[in-house]
Design a protein around this motif. Structure first.
Motif, PDB file in Angstrom:
ATOM      1  N   GLU A   1       0.842  -1.207   0.000  1.00  0.00           N
ATOM      2  CA  GLU A   1       0.000   0.000   0.000  1.00  0.00           C
ATOM      3  C   GLU A   1       0.875   1.254   0.000  1.00  0.00           C
ATOM      4  O   GLU A   1       0.577   2.220  -0.707  1.00  0.00           O
ATOM      5  CB  GLU A   1      -0.926   0.014   1.232  1.00  0.00           C
ATOM      6  CG  GLU A   1      -2.196  -0.802   1.028  1.00  0.00           C
ATOM      7  CD  GLU A   1      -3.106  -0.777   2.243  1.00  0.00           C
ATOM      8  OE1 GLU A   1      -3.170   0.276   2.909  1.00  0.00           O
ATOM      9  OE2 GLU A   1      -3.735  -1.802   2.501  1.00  0.00           O
ATOM     10  N   ASN A   2       1.952   1.221   0.816  1.00  0.00           N
ATOM     11  CA  ASN A   2       2.869   2.370   0.866  1.00  0.00           C
ATOM     12  C   ASN A   2       3.515   2.598  -0.509  1.00  0.00           C
ATOM     13  O   ASN A   2       3.669   3.734  -0.948  1.00  0.00           O
ATOM     14  CB  ASN A   2       3.961   2.157   1.920  1.00  0.00           C
ATOM     15  CG  ASN A   2       3.458   2.396   3.326  1.00  0.00           C
ATOM     16  OD1 ASN A   2       2.418   3.016   3.525  1.00  0.00           O
ATOM     17  ND2 ASN A   2       4.180   1.892   4.311  1.00  0.00           N
ATOM     18  N   LEU A   3       3.891   1.502  -1.152  1.00  0.00           N
ATOM     19  CA  LEU A   3       4.516   1.582  -2.468  1.00  0.00           C
ATOM     20  C   LEU A   3       3.536   2.165  -3.493  1.00  0.00           C
ATOM     21  O   LEU A   3       3.901   3.047  -4.284  1.00  0.00           O
ATOM     22  CB  LEU A   3       4.990   0.180  -2.903  1.00  0.00           C
ATOM     23  CG  LEU A   3       5.873   0.104  -4.141  1.00  0.00           C
ATOM     24  CD1 LEU A   3       7.145   0.916  -3.933  1.00  0.00           C
ATOM     25  CD2 LEU A   3       6.223  -1.334  -4.465  1.00  0.00           C
ATOM     26  N   VAL A   4       2.274   1.707  -3.446  1.00  0.00           N
ATOM     27  CA  VAL A   4       1.246   2.211  -4.358  1.00  0.00           C
ATOM     28  C   VAL A   4       1.020   3.702  -4.115  1.00  0.00           C
ATOM     29  O   VAL A   4       0.903   4.495  -5.046  1.00  0.00           O
ATOM     30  CB  VAL A   4      -0.074   1.401  -4.200  1.00  0.00           C
ATOM     31  CG1 VAL A   4      -1.233   2.094  -4.905  1.00  0.00           C
ATOM     32  CG2 VAL A   4       0.098  -0.010  -4.751  1.00  0.00           C
ATOM     33  N   LEU A   5       0.993   4.093  -2.823  1.00  0.00           N
ATOM     34  CA  LEU A   5       0.806   5.494  -2.463  1.00  0.00           C
ATOM     35  C   LEU A   5       1.972   6.348  -2.991  1.00  0.00           C
ATOM     36  O   LEU A   5       1.769   7.406  -3.583  1.00  0.00           O
ATOM     37  CB  LEU A   5       0.705   5.630  -0.928  1.00  0.00           C
ATOM     38  CG  LEU A   5       0.339   7.020  -0.403  1.00  0.00           C
ATOM     39  CD1 LEU A   5      -1.086   7.382  -0.815  1.00  0.00           C
ATOM     40  CD2 LEU A   5       0.461   7.061   1.113  1.00  0.00           C
ATOM     41  N   LYS A   6       3.187   5.849  -2.798  1.00  0.00           N
ATOM     42  CA  LYS A   6       4.368   6.575  -3.273  1.00  0.00           C
ATOM     43  C   LYS A   6       4.340   6.713  -4.806  1.00  0.00           C
ATOM     44  O   LYS A   6       4.663   7.771  -5.352  1.00  0.00           O
ATOM     45  CB  LYS A   6       5.658   5.869  -2.836  1.00  0.00           C
ATOM     46  CG  LYS A   6       5.998   6.068  -1.369  1.00  0.00           C
ATOM     47  CD  LYS A   6       7.251   5.299  -0.994  1.00  0.00           C
ATOM     48  CE  LYS A   6       7.510   5.421   0.513  1.00  0.00           C
ATOM     49  NZ  LYS A   6       8.622   4.581   0.949  1.00  0.00           N
ATOM     50  N   LEU A   7       3.963   5.614  -5.498  1.00  0.00           N
ATOM     51  CA  LEU A   7       3.880   5.648  -6.958  1.00  0.00           C
ATOM     52  C   LEU A   7       2.822   6.655  -7.421  1.00  0.00           C
ATOM     53  O   LEU A   7       3.021   7.383  -8.408  1.00  0.00           O
ATOM     54  CB  LEU A   7       3.566   4.263  -7.522  1.00  0.00           C
ATOM     55  CG  LEU A   7       4.741   3.284  -7.560  1.00  0.00           C
ATOM     56  CD1 LEU A   7       4.256   1.892  -7.963  1.00  0.00           C
ATOM     57  CD2 LEU A   7       5.808   3.751  -8.534  1.00  0.00           C
ATOM     58  N   SER A   8       1.725   6.730  -6.708  1.00  0.00           N
ATOM     59  CA  SER A   8       0.649   7.658  -7.036  1.00  0.00           C
ATOM     60  C   SER A   8       1.133   9.110  -6.888  1.00  0.00           C
ATOM     61  O   SER A   8       0.875   9.952  -7.744  1.00  0.00           O
ATOM     62  CB  SER A   8      -0.549   7.398  -6.129  1.00  0.00           C
ATOM     63  OG  SER A   8      -1.558   8.352  -6.375  1.00  0.00           O
ATOM     64  N   VAL A   9       1.841   9.376  -5.782  1.00  0.00           N
ATOM     65  CA  VAL A   9       2.383  10.724  -5.541  1.00  0.00           C
ATOM     66  C   VAL A   9       3.402  11.068  -6.640  1.00  0.00           C
ATOM     67  O   VAL A   9       3.402  12.177  -7.179  1.00  0.00           O
ATOM     68  CB  VAL A   9       3.027  10.807  -4.127  1.00  0.00           C
ATOM     69  CG1 VAL A   9       3.825  12.093  -3.977  1.00  0.00           C
ATOM     70  CG2 VAL A   9       1.965  10.704  -3.051  1.00  0.00           C
TER      71      VAL A   9
END
Length: 134
Positions: free
Chosen positions: A12-20
């Motif tokens: 989830e953190n990785l997906v959030l970082k990719l989104s940002v």
């Protein structure tokens, strides 16, 4: 189960970082596009002043000339006629103008892409041969 949860958390953190990161790249792309548009819209109005000082326009040159008769034109020999040769370097055109009786004019225009070769005579200083495409 805690190992599974921490794996999901990392995902989830990785997906959030990719989104940002995606949003950040998108905003950079928009800024770059806007800057390019501003540069291209400003370009036509600003550069001509410095350019016009450097590159002077080349005026059309006009010369009084006599055409030299070639063997193929022997049937047309009469008195040698004067022609006006206009050279437009920037427009890429060569115009041969022949004044006829009753102030009529006959002219041929040759564009730069039809001129194959210019040959300066070594024997006669003011003689120039022009080889055309045909």
């Amino acid at each position: 189960q805690t190992a599974g949860q921490s794996g999901e958390q990392e995902l989830e953190n990785l997906v959030l970082k990719l989104s940002v990161l995606k949003d950040f790249l998108s905003s950079i792309e928009k800024k770059a596009l806007k800057a390019l548009q501003e540069m291209s819209s400003a370009a036509p109005t600003t550069p001509p002043q410095p350019l016009s000082r450097k590159a002077k326009s080349i005026p059309v040159q006009t010369f009084e000339v006599k055409l030299d008769i070639t063997l193929g034109d022997l049937t047309k020999i009469g008195k040698s006629q004067k022609y006006t040769l206009s050279v437009d370097v920037e427009g890429g055109k060569l115009v041969v103008l022949k004044k006829q009786k009753d102030s009529q004019e006959d002219w041929n225009t040759f564009t730069h892409d039809k001129i194959r070769q210019l040959i300066k005579s070594q024997r006669v200083q003011n003689k120039l041969g022009i080889v055309f495409e045909k």
